[in-house]
Every structure is written in structure tokens, then in C-alpha cells.
Write a protein that holds these residues in place. Sequence first.
Motif, PDB file in Angstrom:
ATOM      1  N   SER A   9     -10.859 -73.361 -15.364  1.00  0.00           N
ATOM      2  CA  SER A   9     -10.601 -73.402 -14.118  1.00  0.00           C
ATOM      3  C   SER A   9     -11.548 -72.776 -13.041  1.00  0.00           C
ATOM      4  CB  SER A   9      -9.250 -72.689 -13.815  1.00  0.00           C
ATOM      5  OG  SER A   9      -9.201 -71.094 -13.914  1.00  0.00           O
ATOM      6  N   THR A  10     -12.502 -71.876 -12.710  1.00  0.00           N
ATOM      7  CA  THR A  10     -13.053 -71.528 -11.445  1.00  0.00           C
ATOM      8  C   THR A  10     -14.460 -72.140 -11.782  1.00  0.00           C
ATOM      9  OG1 THR A  10     -14.052 -69.436 -12.789  1.00  0.00           O
ATOM     10  CG2 THR A  10     -12.042 -69.648 -11.406  1.00  0.00           C
ATOM     11  N   GLY A  11     -14.333 -72.878 -12.421  1.00  0.00           N
ATOM     12  CA  GLY A  11     -16.200 -73.831 -12.004  1.00  0.00           C
ATOM     13  C   GLY A  11     -15.808 -75.183 -11.640  1.00  0.00           C
ATOM     14  N   GLY A  36     -14.019 -67.040 -16.659  1.00  0.00           N
ATOM     15  CA  GLY A  36     -15.293 -65.918 -16.821  1.00  0.00           C
ATOM     16  C   GLY A  36     -14.628 -64.960 -15.852  1.00  0.00           C
ATOM     17  N   ASN A  37     -15.673 -64.314 -14.583  1.00  0.00           N
ATOM     18  CA  ASN A  37     -15.696 -63.661 -13.891  1.00  0.00           C
ATOM     19  C   ASN A  37     -15.181 -63.569 -12.436  1.00  0.00           C
ATOM     20  OD1 ASN A  37     -16.920 -61.532 -14.742  1.00  0.00           O
ATOM     21  ND2 ASN A  37     -18.458 -62.895 -15.306  1.00  0.00           N
ATOM     22  N   ASN A  38     -14.679 -65.078 -12.160  1.00  0.00           N
ATOM     23  CA  ASN A  38     -14.102 -65.181 -11.141  1.00  0.00           C
ATOM     24  C   ASN A  38     -12.757 -64.801 -10.344  1.00  0.00           C
ATOM     25  OD1 ASN A  38     -13.685 -65.990  -8.375  1.00  0.00           O
ATOM     26  ND2 ASN A  38     -14.991 -67.860  -7.728  1.00  0.00           N
ATOM     27  N   VAL A  39     -12.611 -63.530 -10.673  1.00  0.00           N
ATOM     28  CA  VAL A  39     -11.246 -62.932 -10.686  1.00  0.00           C
ATOM     29  C   VAL A  39     -10.235 -63.897  -9.002  1.00  0.00           C
ATOM     30  CG1 VAL A  39     -11.557 -60.760  -9.563  1.00  0.00           C
ATOM     31  CG2 VAL A  39      -9.665 -61.127 -10.922  1.00  0.00           C
ATOM     32  N   LYS A 122     -19.763 -79.920 -23.220  1.00  0.00           N
ATOM     33  CA  LYS A 122     -21.196 -80.757 -24.644  1.00  0.00           C
ATOM     34  C   LYS A 122     -21.855 -79.864 -25.243  1.00  0.00           C
ATOM     35  CE  LYS A 122     -23.058 -81.809 -20.670  1.00  0.00           C
ATOM     36  NZ  LYS A 122     -23.597 -83.451 -19.464  1.00  0.00           N
ATOM     37  N   GLU A 123     -21.854 -78.399 -25.153  1.00  0.00           N
ATOM     38  CA  GLU A 123     -22.557 -77.392 -26.446  1.00  0.00           C
ATOM     39  C   GLU A 123     -21.975 -77.485 -27.356  1.00  0.00           C
ATOM     40  OE1 GLU A 123     -22.056 -77.384 -22.968  1.00  0.00           O
ATOM     41  OE2 GLU A 123     -24.091 -76.374 -21.647  1.00  0.00           O
ATOM     42  N   ILE A 124     -21.007 -77.721 -27.630  1.00  0.00           N
ATOM     43  CA  ILE A 124     -19.976 -77.318 -28.122  1.00  0.00           C
ATOM     44  C   ILE A 124     -20.033 -77.980 -29.962  1.00  0.00           C
ATOM     45  CG2 ILE A 124     -17.632 -77.729 -29.798  1.00  0.00           C
ATOM     46  CD1 ILE A 124     -16.830 -76.732 -26.736  1.00  0.00           C
ATOM     47  N   VAL A 146     -15.022 -85.538 -21.882  1.00  0.00           N
ATOM     48  CA  VAL A 146     -14.656 -85.329 -20.296  1.00  0.00           C
ATOM     49  C   VAL A 146     -16.024 -86.365 -19.559  1.00  0.00           C
ATOM     50  CG1 VAL A 146     -14.570 -83.806 -18.300  1.00  0.00           C
ATOM     51  CG2 VAL A 146     -12.971 -83.988 -20.035  1.00  0.00           C
ATOM     52  N   ASP A 147     -17.171 -85.997 -20.153  1.00  0.00           N
ATOM     53  CA  ASP A 147     -18.627 -86.168 -19.870  1.00  0.00           C
ATOM     54  C   ASP A 147     -18.172 -87.645 -19.208  1.00  0.00           C
ATOM     55  OD1 ASP A 147     -21.140 -85.054 -19.201  1.00  0.00           O
ATOM     56  OD2 ASP A 147     -21.529 -84.952 -21.305  1.00  0.00           O
ATOM     57  N   SER A 148     -18.589 -87.662 -17.745  1.00  0.00           N
ATOM     58  CA  SER A 148     -18.423 -89.554 -17.584  1.00  0.00           C
ATOM     59  C   SER A 148     -18.695 -90.443 -18.738  1.00  0.00           C
ATOM     60  CB  SER A 148     -19.017 -89.125 -15.860  1.00  0.00           C
ATOM     61  OG  SER A 148     -20.414 -89.495 -16.079  1.00  0.00           O
ATOM     62  N   MET A 204     -22.440 -80.238  -9.534  1.00  0.00           N
ATOM     63  CA  MET A 204     -22.322 -79.528 -10.803  1.00  0.00           C
ATOM     64  C   MET A 204     -22.145 -77.896 -11.236  1.00  0.00           C
ATOM     65  SD  MET A 204     -23.824 -82.838 -13.232  1.00  0.00           S
ATOM     66  CE  MET A 204     -25.105 -82.300 -12.576  1.00  0.00           C
ATOM     67  N   GLY A 205     -22.596 -77.529 -12.100  1.00  0.00           N
ATOM     68  CA  GLY A 205     -22.477 -75.975 -12.117  1.00  0.00           C
ATOM     69  C   GLY A 205     -24.024 -76.172 -11.777  1.00  0.00           C
ATOM     70  N   ARG A 206     -24.187 -75.234 -12.281  1.00  0.00           N
ATOM     71  CA  ARG A 206     -25.692 -74.892 -11.971  1.00  0.00           C
ATOM     72  C   ARG A 206     -26.518 -75.122 -13.344  1.00  0.00           C
ATOM     73  NH1 ARG A 206     -28.611 -68.947 -11.845  1.00  0.00           N
ATOM     74  NH2 ARG A 206     -27.806 -68.680 -14.217  1.00  0.00           N
TER      75      ARG A 206
END
Length: 382
Positions: A9-11, A36-39, A122-124, A146-148, A204-206
Motif C-alpha cells: 500500500s505504501t508504494g 514493507g518498511n514505511n511504518v 508482474k514478476e510473479i 493492473v499493468d496498463s 513509478m517505483g524505483r
Amino acid sequence: MKNVVLLGSTGSIGTSTLKVVEDLLGHLRLIGLAAGNNVDLLLEQARKHSPATLSISDPAKAKQLQDALGTGTRVYAGDEGLIKLATLPEADIVLIAIVGTAGLQPALAAIRAGKDIAVASKEILVMAGEIVMAEAKKHGVRVLAVDSEHSAIFQCLDDKPASSVRNLWLTASGGPFRDKAQWPKEKFNEITVERALKHPSWVMGRKITIDSATLFNKGLEMIEARWLFDIEMARVQVVVHPQSIVHSMVEFVDGSIIAQMSTPDMCLPIQYALTYPERVGSDRVQTNFAKIGSLTFEEPDTERFPALKLARRAGEVGGTLPAVLNAANEVAVEAFCKRQIGFPQITTTVARVMEHHKVIAHPTLAQILEADTWARAEAARA
Ligand SMILES: NC(=O)c1ccc[n+]([C@@H]2O[C@H](COP(=O)([O-])OP(=O)(O)OC[C@H]3O[C@@H](n4cnc5c(N)ncnc54)[C@H](OP(=O)(O)O)[C@@H]3O)[C@@H](O)[C@H]2O)c1
């Protein structure tokens, strides 16, 4: 009303999903969030959306969340927490937006619990597309893109069988180094992390931004399309379309081509996946063709961007090779971001690891995970 669980949810995809949920309050209800980490951001999201269940990687952070929110919220941690969320009895759909392959086991758990899944990660599908799609079929659940690009293809296909398709056309922006005059191959050594992170059309994410610069993102998407739409790689094509208005196209056997278009905004494919099969009104995305002016298309440059050829080979050979490509790429992107290797070495690392791999056809999940571990170690070797 659909009950939604959101993993990641934090990405970038996660925060866009929360905007979609805010747009469609009468249609979607958030019941679980995982990060993941972003509390700090997860806590803020939990206060705003009041999901009954949360999960975060680190148990110490889970305790911090529990203390802040009180006993009205269930808080889990780690891989086990992701599985708990993915299988919540009240969940109708689980959106997986965790970067990399950490979403694979939760995706399979959700499917086996009878949930539809919406896949951003998509990696999945690259790693274990055959298994994921077979499990979904067995349990009678949907795997929604979800990928456009894949959302576009799904919308254009409109339930037509693969036999009616001549080609699927994935569009690619071409990334920040598309211009050959400005970025000849000899200059790729000079590409810095900061420069590679400046994408021309998407924020997008890194990891996915670097993948878009090497074109590995499009390569991963080719393999993703192969599994999502049950079509062989030879019928999955790529065309560069720098304006990112045509999100992808289907060319049917009679020569007719159907495209899906809009100004680029990930909220649109996210909304379609979450509300499918309905179309729900939203003013968020507006497209003005007169202002856009022109749409252009060009051949991808596989000489400067060999990622496309590597991905095509991985998809054609199949077995454990796509998982190996994906894992080697993840390690190489991380090494580039830490400035341990240069930009061209992302591709050469993946090629080297693929070359050394002994492919297993129709692998089990255990064999895929083993290949993934092997490829990560091999890629990390200097
Ligand atoms: N961004 C896009 O426009 C876009 C478009 C199409 C497809 N995708 C795909 O969607 C996926 C996510 O991309 P993104 O751009 O949103 O990435 P991102 O911004 O880097 O976000 C990644 C998310 O995954 C979470 N995460 C990482 N490891 C985790 C773990 N072990 N357990 C739980 N959560 C974990 C992160 O949490 P923290 O931040 O809290 O650590 C964050 O919420 C990728 O597979 C990407 O290829 C993205």
C-alpha cells in the motif's frame, strides 16, 4: 460493495489504489493493507481508511502499529502476515503491488482461498505464470491485470479466444534513452542512477523505472502477456509509442486492430481491475486528443536494448529461464542503484546468468524458487 486487500500500500501502485478507493467509496471497501518498511505512511493510511487488518515486514514495526492503533485493528508481520491478509475470509479481491517476487506466495494463497487477484507485480507471472494461471483455473478465480498494457489488452480482447488473435501489441514509451542521437550505445556507460530514474511519461517505483530504462520492463511484460492471455511468445509484439496514450492493442486474425487509449494514469487500470466486470463512473482521467495532437510509433531498438531479445528467448524457452532472467535482473538493478555496476552491465549480467543456467521444463514451484536463488547468487558474482 467489494472488499479489497491491498499488498504494497505504501508504494506507487499502492498509493494510486488508495486514490481509486477514495473515488469509489460506495463500490470498494479496504479491509486490509500491507507494507514493507514505511511504518509512518502505513499508519497514516490506516488512520484514514480504517482497515481491520494490517501487516508490515518487521515485527518491531508491527508492535509500533498495534500500540498506536489499539486492539480494534489486527496487526501481523512478515511473510506470514502477507498470507493472513491474502486469505482474509471477508476479502473479495487481493491487489498485489509488492515490488519483486515477495508477492508470489500470497498470490497463490489468495487463489487457493478462492479470491480473485489483481496483479501489479508482474514478476510473479514472469517467474511462475504457468503455476499461477493453472491454480487460478483450478480454483475458478480471476487473475486481473493492473499493468496498463495488460489491462488494455484485456479490455480490447473482450473475452475473444486466443485463436481469434493474430498479434498482441504491447506499447513501450521507449524510456529516457530512446533517442539514439542523444544516447548512442557508446554513451550508456555514462548513465547515472539519477538520470535513469527520470522517466518521460510515468512516475513509478524505483525498480520499474530502471526496468523501463533498460526495456527489461517491456521484456517482463511480454512474458506476463504470454501467461495472462495464454498465447505463445511469437504472437506477442512490441512497438515504441513515446506519447504513452495507446496503452496496447490487439490485432485480430481478420486484420482489425483494437486499441485502448487514455492519458497515462495508473488509476484507470487499477480501477478497471477492482471494479471488473463493471465500468464505474469517475472523472479522474480525461483525454483531449486535440491537445495531444499526434501519436507516433517506431520499431524498438533491440541492438541498444537487448533486454527485449533476452526476454523473448526466456519466454520461448520457458521452464525456469524466465525466473532466472527476472531474479538476475532484480539483483543487477539493485547493484546499479548502489553504484556497484554500470548501466550496460544490468543487461550483460542477465545475459551471462541466463547463459549459465540449465533449464528445467515445466518446473514445480520448489524448482522455480531454487532457480531464483541460484540466479541471484550467480548474478551477484562479480
Ligand atoms: N508504478 C507503476 O506505475 C507500475 C505500473 C505497472 C506495474 N507495476 C508493478 O507493480 C509493482 C509495484 O511497483 P511500484 O512502482 O508500486 O513499487 P514501489 O513504489 O517500489 O512500491 C513497492 C511496495 O512494495 C512494498 N514491499 C516491498 N517488499 C515488501 C514485503 N516483503 N512485504 C510487504 N510489502 C513489501 C513496499 O513497502 P515499503 O515502501 O513500505 O517498504 C511498497 O509498498 C512492481 O512489480 C511493478 O513492476 C508498477
